[in-house]
Design a protein around this motif. Structure first.
Motif, PDB file in Angstrom:
ATOM      1  N   VAL A  28       0.741  -1.178  -0.046  1.00 55.64           N
ATOM      2  CA  VAL A  28      -0.231   0.118   0.086  1.00 55.64           C
ATOM      3  C   VAL A  28       0.716   1.453  -0.067  1.00 55.64           C
ATOM      4  O   VAL A  28       2.181   1.287   0.354  1.00 55.64           O
ATOM      5  CB  VAL A  28      -1.321  -0.354   1.096  1.00 55.64           C
ATOM      6  N   CYS A  29       0.173   2.203  -0.250  1.00 60.58           N
ATOM      7  CA  CYS A  29       1.399   3.951  -0.722  1.00 60.58           C
ATOM      8  C   CYS A  29       1.755   4.450   0.601  1.00 60.58           C
ATOM      9  O   CYS A  29       0.696   4.336   1.011  1.00 60.58           O
ATOM     10  CB  CYS A  29       0.564   4.835  -1.649  1.00 60.58           C
ATOM     11  N   PRO A  30       2.261   4.391   1.345  1.00 61.25           N
ATOM     12  CA  PRO A  30       3.104   5.014   3.008  1.00 61.25           C
ATOM     13  C   PRO A  30       2.412   6.710   2.013  1.00 61.25           C
ATOM     14  O   PRO A  30       2.469   6.962   3.513  1.00 61.25           O
ATOM     15  CB  PRO A  30       4.198   4.982   2.404  1.00 61.25           C
ATOM     16  N   ARG A  31       2.474   7.101   0.555  1.00 58.35           N
ATOM     17  CA  ARG A  31       1.923   8.468   1.765  1.00 58.35           C
ATOM     18  C   ARG A  31       0.378   8.688   1.470  1.00 58.35           C
ATOM     19  O   ARG A  31      -0.412   9.640   1.878  1.00 58.35           O
ATOM     20  CB  ARG A  31       2.718   9.387  -0.668  1.00 58.35           C
ATOM     21  N   CYS A  32      -0.352   7.987   0.715  1.00 53.49           N
ATOM     22  CA  CYS A  32      -1.894   8.136  -0.057  1.00 53.49           C
ATOM     23  C   CYS A  32      -2.357   6.783   0.538  1.00 53.49           C
ATOM     24  O   CYS A  32      -3.259   7.493   1.772  1.00 53.49           O
ATOM     25  CB  CYS A  32      -2.012   8.663  -0.889  1.00 53.49           C
ATOM     26  N   GLY A  33      -1.874   5.491   0.698  1.00 50.77           N
ATOM     27  CA  GLY A  33      -3.044   4.943   1.650  1.00 50.77           C
ATOM     28  C   GLY A  33      -3.990   4.459   0.654  1.00 50.77           C
ATOM     29  O   GLY A  33      -5.282   3.464   1.589  1.00 50.77           O
ATOM     30  N   GLN A  34      -3.754   5.104  -0.176  1.00 51.23           N
ATOM     31  CA  GLN A  34      -5.144   4.858  -1.227  1.00 51.23           C
ATOM     32  C   GLN A  34      -5.070   3.600  -2.163  1.00 51.23           C
ATOM     33  O   GLN A  34      -6.167   3.077  -3.024  1.00 51.23           O
ATOM     34  CB  GLN A  34      -5.847   6.522  -1.571  1.00 51.23           C
ATOM     35  N   ASP A  35      -3.977   2.950  -2.545  1.00 48.69           N
ATOM     36  CA  ASP A  35      -3.997   2.977  -4.322  1.00 48.69           C
ATOM     37  C   ASP A  35      -2.653   1.443  -3.411  1.00 48.69           C
ATOM     38  O   ASP A  35      -1.424   1.722  -2.644  1.00 48.69           O
ATOM     39  CB  ASP A  35      -3.908   3.071  -4.923  1.00 48.69           C
ATOM     40  N   TRP A  36      -2.157   0.446  -4.474  1.00 50.90           N
ATOM     41  CA  TRP A  36      -0.918  -0.004  -4.432  1.00 50.90           C
ATOM     42  C   TRP A  36       0.104   0.683  -5.615  1.00 50.90           C
ATOM     43  O   TRP A  36      -0.187   0.620  -6.230  1.00 50.90           O
ATOM     44  CB  TRP A  36      -1.009  -1.763  -5.038  1.00 50.90           C
TER      45      TRP A  36
END
Length: 83
Positions: free
Chosen positions: A6-14
């Motif tokens: 999971v993206c550590p910046r947005c937490g919204q996508d892989w």
């Protein structure tokens, strides 16, 4: 990176593997927030680059690199064999 995270910046996508079409240079990308990492970097907030900045630098353009092109002109998902 052996598995998607999971993206550590947005937490919204892989974070997924992509490559530049021109030369096959690999990159890791979150398509939700356009955060980019090079494969040898730790996927973390502090190490994140912004896709627009990287593409503009690679193409030698100032400002928005998408004025006359779209993502599919520049990057593509990396084939499964490169995972």
């Amino acid at each position: 990176m052996s598995a998607e995270c999971v993206c550590p910046r947005c937490g919204q996508d892989w974070v997924r593997r992509y490559r530049f079409k021109a030369d096959g240079t690999p990159l890791l990308l979150c398509t939700e927030c356009d955060s980019l990492w090079w494969p040898d970097e730790t996927v973390g907030i502090a190490q994140a680059h912004f896709l627009d900045d990287v593409v503009a630098a690679r193409l030698g353009v100032a400002g928005n690199p998408w004025s006359d092109r779209v993502w599919a002109d520049v990057i593509e998902p990396a084939p499964d064999s490169q995972r």
